[in-house]
Design an enzyme around this catalytic site. Structure first.
Site, PDB file in Angstrom:
ATOM      1  N   GLN A 163       0.795  -1.227   0.000  1.00  0.00           N
ATOM      2  CA  GLN A 163       0.000   0.000   0.000  1.00  0.00           C
ATOM      3  C   GLN A 163       0.830   1.282   0.000  1.00  0.00           C
ATOM      4  OE1 GLN A 163      -3.983  -0.052   1.908  1.00  0.00           O
ATOM      5  NE2 GLN A 163      -3.023   1.295   3.399  1.00  0.00           N
ATOM      6  N   GLU A 207      -3.473   9.127  -0.727  1.00  0.00           N
ATOM      7  CA  GLU A 207      -2.661   9.829   0.272  1.00  0.00           C
ATOM      8  C   GLU A 207      -1.491  10.584  -0.347  1.00  0.00           C
ATOM      9  OE1 GLU A 207      -1.791   6.826   3.150  1.00  0.00           O
ATOM     10  OE2 GLU A 207      -3.856   6.765   3.881  1.00  0.00           O
ATOM     11  N   ASP A 246       4.039   0.324   4.462  1.00  0.00           N
ATOM     12  CA  ASP A 246       2.737  -0.102   4.966  1.00  0.00           C
ATOM     13  C   ASP A 246       2.261  -1.172   3.999  1.00  0.00           C
ATOM     14  OD1 ASP A 246       0.162  -0.604   5.715  1.00  0.00           O
ATOM     15  OD2 ASP A 246      -0.577   1.441   5.456  1.00  0.00           O
ATOM     16  N   GLU A 289       4.570  -1.683   8.596  1.00  0.00           N
ATOM     17  CA  GLU A 289       3.216  -1.757   9.137  1.00  0.00           C
ATOM     18  C   GLU A 289       2.464  -2.923   8.507  1.00  0.00           C
ATOM     19  OE1 GLU A 289      -0.870   0.874   8.660  1.00  0.00           O
ATOM     20  OE2 GLU A 289       1.062   1.913   8.683  1.00  0.00           O
ATOM     21  N   ASP A 315      -1.458  -2.295  12.740  1.00  0.00           N
ATOM     22  CA  ASP A 315      -2.595  -1.417  12.418  1.00  0.00           C
ATOM     23  C   ASP A 315      -3.876  -2.252  12.453  1.00  0.00           C
ATOM     24  OD1 ASP A 315      -4.455   0.384  11.425  1.00  0.00           O
ATOM     25  OD2 ASP A 315      -3.674   0.379   9.399  1.00  0.00           O
ATOM     26  N   LYS A 340      -5.086   5.426  15.345  1.00  0.00           N
ATOM     27  CA  LYS A 340      -6.125   6.038  14.514  1.00  0.00           C
ATOM     28  C   LYS A 340      -7.370   6.199  15.379  1.00  0.00           C
ATOM     29  CE  LYS A 340      -4.751   3.957  10.056  1.00  0.00           C
ATOM     30  NZ  LYS A 340      -5.111   2.896   9.082  1.00  0.00           N
ATOM     31  N   ARG A 369      -6.291   8.916   8.040  1.00  0.00           N
ATOM     32  CA  ARG A 369      -6.994   7.927   7.232  1.00  0.00           C
ATOM     33  C   ARG A 369      -6.929   8.388   5.784  1.00  0.00           C
ATOM     34  NH1 ARG A 369      -9.407   3.802  10.275  1.00  0.00           N
ATOM     35  NH2 ARG A 369      -8.958   2.764   8.311  1.00  0.00           N
ATOM     36  N   LYS A 391       2.011   9.523  10.303  1.00  0.00           N
ATOM     37  CA  LYS A 391       1.685   9.269   8.902  1.00  0.00           C
ATOM     38  C   LYS A 391       0.541  10.197   8.533  1.00  0.00           C
ATOM     39  CE  LYS A 391       1.041   5.255   7.217  1.00  0.00           C
ATOM     40  NZ  LYS A 391       0.375   3.930   7.087  1.00  0.00           N
TER      41      LYS A 391
END
Length: 429
Positions: A163, A207, A246, A289, A315, A340, A369, A391
């Protein structure tokens, strides 16, 4: 001065994907004192708190949040009006008990969290303090940003299973310097991507990382290495830049067969761990992650043991839930948690998880997010937690730059007392 909550309002707004989310307002003594937006994830864990949507396919394809808004202005408002806005834990617990379900399914975690965060902002406003100082008067650590240079997985439309391919500017001397370094590296990466794949490959994922046609795990690292060197920075532990991943591996794991499929090849768990070890032997891989499936506590124990120089972050494994974290700590699974707030649904519960992590020697990595708004609240949270790492996406769109610019403001407010976490991001001094 009165600190009683006199009203709570909410509305449906949109996040950076155009999806509906909740914005909550808290009034103290008849005056709007706190407002907060609720972020949303696309790549989510099985054990996250429940996001209440309307389910009406004729409106936002069922993703509207008018039911959650109505719950804020109905039951939640009725339960909280008259309470002291400074009693954050009491307010959060009142909402949890009012909901009455293990995952906030009845009222919606998005309804509860919006109010929880707006209450914190209102408490800070009535105390005349910035939020980070209100939550922790000793907050002073500016985090190392984990910059997502190359996007894959559910956050973009390409063939990268992993990701996020991340650069961490650990050698910077301030947060402002960290932003400068990563922007300079990103410009070099942009030119490299254009040269090989053309201008369309510089489109970005959710992102802000480039959504290129790259595949697998090795090619992205080759590009990151070349871009960093062209920008004039050194790569390595103790140098200017280290790398992170991640993996979000639950999304490319077949639960029926137990196999992970990466770049057309299938890996059993041990084979995938060996691949990570090969990467870490070639590149300074400082953090990974979710390297394995979200239910594989045993695998997380093994990968943590076999990559001693690399931070292993849970996570989907932990979902900011202290009970899931307790299971991991008891076994030695991972050595850091992702933070988160919307995974658990109240600020108090999120802080409880972070404190539990700290007490047991685990790091805390504060995270955005993929579905964010212009609300920069997590920047205050990361400084309040002194966690040393955040992040929050590449600084290229408003919902991401809001977080970076808020950290620049905080760095300026703290002045000489500010400390950039740098190489000590796992255990800030």
């Amino acid at each position: 001065m009165s600190r009683k909550i006199t009203d709570i309002r909410a509305r449906e707004i949109v996040d950076c994907r155009g999806w509906p989310t909740v914005q909550a307002d808290v009034y103290v003594d008849g005056v709007l004192a706190g407002r907060a937006d609720v972020p949303a994830g696309r790549s989510t864990g099985l054990h996250e708190a429940f996001v209440l949507t309307d389910g009406d396919p004729k409106r936002y394809r069922g993703l509207g949040v008018r039911k959650a808004v109505a719950n804020v202005e109905g039951e939640i408002r009725d339960a909280l009006v008259g309470l002291d806005v400074s009693e954050q834990r009491k307010i959060d617990q009142t909402m949890v008990e009012l909901d009455g379900t293990p995952n906030k399914k009845r009222l919606g975690a998005n309804a509860i969290l919006g109010v929880s965060l707006a209450v914190a902002r209102a408490g800070a406003a009535t105390a005349g303090m910035p939020l980070y100082r209100y939550l922790n008067p000793f907050g002073h650590v500016l985090p190392v940003p984990l910059m997502n240079f190359l996007n894959g997985g559910k956050l973009t439309a390409n063939e990268l299973e992993i990701q996020e391919f991340i650069i961490m500017p650990v050698g910077a001397d301030s947060y402002a310097h960290a932003l400068q370094m990563t922007t300079e590296i990103n410009e070099q990466l942009r030119e490299l991507v254009i040269t090989k794949y053309g201008i369309l490959a510089t489109n970005t994922g959710d992102e802000g990382g480039f959504a290129t046609p790259m595949k697998g795990i090795w090619e992205p690292f080759e590009f990151l290495q070349k871009a960093t060197e062209l920008a004039g920075y050194r790569v390595g532990f103790g140098e200017d830049v280290v790398y992170a991943l991640d993996c979000a591996s639950s999304h490319w794991h077949d639960k029926a067969t137990g196999l992970y499929t990466l770049d057309g090849k299938s890996y059993e768990r041990d084979g995938l761990i060996d691949l990570y070890k090969q990467v870490a032997a070639k590149y300074p891989l400082a953090s990974i992650e979710d390297p394995l499936d979200e239910e594989d506590f045993e695998g997380f124990v093994k990968v943590t043991r076999e990559l001693p120089q690399t931070q292993i972050v849970g996570d989907d494994l932990f979902v900011t839930n202290v009970e899931r974290l307790r299971l991991g700590v008891g076994r030695g699974a991972a050595n850091a948690m992702l933070f988160k707030v919307n995974q658990i649904g109240t600020l108090s519960q999120a802080f409880e998880s972070a404190e539990f992590a700290y007490r047991h020697g685990y790091g805390v990595q504060v995270s955005e997010r993929s579905g964010e708004t212009e609300d920069g609240l997590i920047s205050d949270l990361v400084v309040a937690l002194n966690s040393g790492q955040i992040k929050t996406g590449m600084p290229i769109r408003g919902e991401r730059t809001a977080k970076h610019n808020r950290l620049l403001q905080i760095e300026g407010e703290l002045g000489a007392t500010a400390q950039y976490a740098g190489h000590a991001f796992r255990r800030p001094r």
